[in-house]
Design a protein around this motif. Structure first.
Motif, short mmCIF file in Angstrom:
data_model
loop_
_atom_site.label_atom_id
_atom_site.label_comp_id
_atom_site.label_asym_id
_atom_site.label_seq_id
_atom_site.Cartn_x
_atom_site.Cartn_y
_atom_site.Cartn_z
N ILE A 67 -8.25 3.92 68.91
CA ILE A 67 -7.69 3.03 67.89
C ILE A 67 -6.25 3.43 67.55
O ILE A 67 -5.39 2.57 67.33
N ARG A 68 -5.99 4.73 67.54
CA ARG A 68 -4.69 5.25 67.14
C ARG A 68 -3.59 5.08 68.19
O ARG A 68 -2.40 5.22 67.88
N LEU A 69 -3.96 4.78 69.43
CA LEU A 69 -3.00 4.78 70.53
C LEU A 69 -1.73 3.95 70.27
O LEU A 69 -0.61 4.43 70.53
N PRO A 70 -1.84 2.70 69.78
CA PRO A 70 -0.61 1.91 69.59
C PRO A 70 0.32 2.46 68.50
O PRO A 70 1.48 2.08 68.43
N ILE A 71 -0.22 3.33 67.64
CA ILE A 71 0.58 3.84 66.52
C ILE A 71 0.62 5.38 66.53
O ILE A 71 0.83 6.00 65.50
N GLU A 72 0.45 5.96 67.71
CA GLU A 72 0.41 7.42 67.82
C GLU A 72 1.70 8.06 67.32
O GLU A 72 1.67 9.05 66.58
N GLN A 73 2.83 7.48 67.69
CA GLN A 73 4.11 8.05 67.27
C GLN A 73 4.30 7.90 65.76
O GLN A 73 4.79 8.82 65.08
N GLU A 74 3.93 6.75 65.24
CA GLU A 74 4.06 6.51 63.79
C GLU A 74 3.23 7.53 63.00
O GLU A 74 3.70 8.06 61.98
N LEU A 75 2.03 7.81 63.47
CA LEU A 75 1.16 8.77 62.78
C LEU A 75 1.71 10.19 62.88
O LEU A 75 1.60 10.98 61.94
N ARG A 76 2.31 10.52 64.03
CA ARG A 76 2.94 11.84 64.18
C ARG A 76 4.12 11.99 63.21
O ARG A 76 4.30 13.03 62.58
N ASP A 77 4.93 10.94 63.10
CA ASP A 77 6.07 10.96 62.18
C ASP A 77 5.61 11.00 60.73
O ASP A 77 6.30 11.53 59.85
N PHE A 78 4.44 10.42 60.49
CA PHE A 78 3.92 10.34 59.12
C PHE A 78 3.56 11.71 58.55
O PHE A 78 3.75 11.96 57.35
N GLU A 79 3.08 12.61 59.39
CA GLU A 79 2.61 13.93 58.92
C GLU A 79 3.69 14.67 58.12
O GLU A 79 3.46 15.05 56.97
N PRO A 80 4.91 14.90 58.70
CA PRO A 80 5.94 15.60 57.91
C PRO A 80 6.43 14.77 56.73
O PRO A 80 6.80 15.33 55.69
N TYR A 81 6.44 13.44 56.87
CA TYR A 81 6.89 12.55 55.79
C TYR A 81 5.98 12.72 54.58
O TYR A 81 6.43 12.90 53.44
N PHE A 82 4.68 12.68 54.83
CA PHE A 82 3.71 12.80 53.74
C PHE A 82 3.72 14.20 53.14
O PHE A 82 3.69 14.37 51.92
N LYS A 83 3.80 15.22 53.99
CA LYS A 83 3.82 16.60 53.51
C LYS A 83 5.03 16.84 52.61
O LYS A 83 4.93 17.50 51.56
N LYS A 84 6.18 16.30 53.02
CA LYS A 84 7.40 16.46 52.21
C LYS A 84 7.24 15.79 50.84
O LYS A 84 7.73 16.29 49.83
N SER A 85 6.54 14.66 50.82
CA SER A 85 6.35 13.94 49.55
C SER A 85 5.50 14.73 48.56
O SER A 85 5.53 14.47 47.36
N LEU A 86 4.72 15.70 49.06
CA LEU A 86 3.85 16.51 48.20
C LEU A 86 4.50 17.82 47.77
O LEU A 86 3.85 18.67 47.17
N LYS A 87 5.79 17.99 48.06
CA LYS A 87 6.48 19.23 47.69
C LYS A 87 6.75 19.26 46.19
O LYS A 87 6.99 18.23 45.55
N SER A 88 6.72 20.45 45.63
CA SER A 88 7.09 20.64 44.22
C SER A 88 7.69 22.03 44.05
O SER A 88 7.29 22.99 44.71
N ASP A 89 8.66 22.13 43.14
CA ASP A 89 9.30 23.42 42.86
C ASP A 89 8.47 24.26 41.88
O ASP A 89 8.78 25.43 41.66
N VAL A 90 7.47 23.66 41.27
CA VAL A 90 6.60 24.40 40.35
C VAL A 90 5.56 25.14 41.20
O VAL A 90 4.75 24.51 41.89
N PRO A 91 5.56 26.47 41.18
CA PRO A 91 4.72 27.24 42.10
C PRO A 91 3.23 26.87 42.09
O PRO A 91 2.65 26.65 43.16
N LEU A 92 2.61 26.78 40.91
CA LEU A 92 1.19 26.46 40.85
C LEU A 92 0.92 25.07 41.40
O LEU A 92 -0.01 24.86 42.19
N LEU A 93 1.76 24.12 41.03
CA LEU A 93 1.61 22.75 41.53
C LEU A 93 1.77 22.72 43.04
O LEU A 93 1.01 22.05 43.75
N GLY A 94 2.75 23.48 43.54
CA GLY A 94 2.96 23.54 44.99
C GLY A 94 1.73 24.08 45.72
O GLY A 94 1.36 23.58 46.78
#
Length: 324
Positions: A7-34
């Protein structure tokens, strides 16, 4: 090759690019929150909703940076609601690991859920994607209303089929519907296309939730939660609702009394699960699930044949045949 990989084949690249994009969105400078956000990222699920976003986008054009923003917005909302749901349901396990509230208690879990939701809304504002903001805000409203309606009905145990479908349409289907709508909105200016994709996603989302409700009556806890969990939480879902609708008045009163007074009793829960199986509740729910899935698939066939359409249809079939 597994079904999900296919199912993922047509969007394999999009999903690979999504991983760092999503991880970056969850960053916080507050240590406990991070620390908490990093734990949340490591325990993420299959990311079905980003798949709906990218496949819907690809069905109508070429994916772009706004498709990534759309997928991230949906997944942030989904993550926030899961954190909040675990607090509401007093659940201490999520995807085979401890939930946020189990490790950091309810107060922090609620605040983390709020933070994740705010991050998603801010992302859309920063990119001036006000149509995305409208879609996400509508989903937040629907999901909140669905959750509140379910809490109300679990207290009174006066649910009927119409109300059951209203609850799951708002609580679960609205986010899958939004995933498909926002994916389309990332590649087209035509307002009618996202709304059509929303309706398709709504039917797929209802089928998805019915499948989850069926899992609760399985003999083994194959999705990482105890068998009969809905009964323990006094949630009357479609398999049990079918039994109640077809029971004699005396039997119906007895079942409702057991759910109200003895819903934590392991033997009573086991008895009710067996009753649902014996009285055809699973078969009825499966039939209804497939009706909604077929509506979604039929509507997709209106679009030209493509890899994205094929994968979307396969994804509809996957969510109704999955084992967990």
């Amino acid at each position: 090759m597994s079904k999900i990989k296919s199912i993922r084949l047509p969007i394999e690249q999009e999903l690979r690019d999504f991983e760092p994009y999503f991880k970056k969105s969850l960053k916080s400078d507050v240590p406990l929150l991070g620390t908490i956000l990093n734990f949340l990222y490591r325990t993420k699920g299959k990311q079905l909703r980003p798949m709906f976003v990218f496949l819907s986008a690809k069905l109508h054009g070429e994916t772009n940076e706004f498709s990534q923003l759309a997928a991230c917005s949906v997944e942030l909302l989904h993550s926030a609601t899961l954190v909040h749901d675990d607090v509401v349901d007093e659940s201490y396990e999520r995807r085979g690991a401890f939930s946020i509230n189990a490790l950091w208690r309810n107060k922090l879990a609620v605040l983390v859920g709020d933070y994740i939701l705010a991050k998603g809304l801010l992302l859309q504002l920063e990119h001036k994607k006000y149509n995305f903001l409208h879609l996400i805000s509508r989903a937040v409203q629907d999901m909140s209303e669905g959750e509140i309606l379910q809490v109300k009905k679990s207290r009174k145990l006066d649910i009927d089929e119409e109300t059951y479908f209203e609850i799951i349409r708002k609580k679960t289907a609205s986010l899958i519907a939004t995933s498909m709508a926002i994916g389309a909105a990332s590649v087209t200016e035509d307002p009618e296309i996202p709304e059509k994709m929303y309706r398709i996603g709504q039917n797929a989302g209802i089928a998805f939730q019915i499948k989850d409700d069926i899992f609760d009556y399985q003999e083994k806890g194959i999705i990482g939660k105890p068998t009969g969990n809905d009964i323990k939480e006094k949630k009357i879902t479609l398999p049990l609702l079918h039994v109640l609708n077809n029971a004699e008045s005396g039997e119906k009163r007895r079942i409702l009394r057991l759910i109200k007074k003895k819903n934590k009793n392991r033997e009573v829960v086991k008895e009710l699960i067996q009753l649902v199986i014996d009285k055809g509740g699973i078969e009825y729910a499966t039939e209804k699930m497939n009706e909604f899935k077929d509506k979604a698939v039929d509507a997709l066939l209106d679009f030209p044949e493509s890899e994205a359409r094929t994968s979307l249809i396969e994804l509809m079939n996957y969510i109704t045949t999955r084992k967990k």
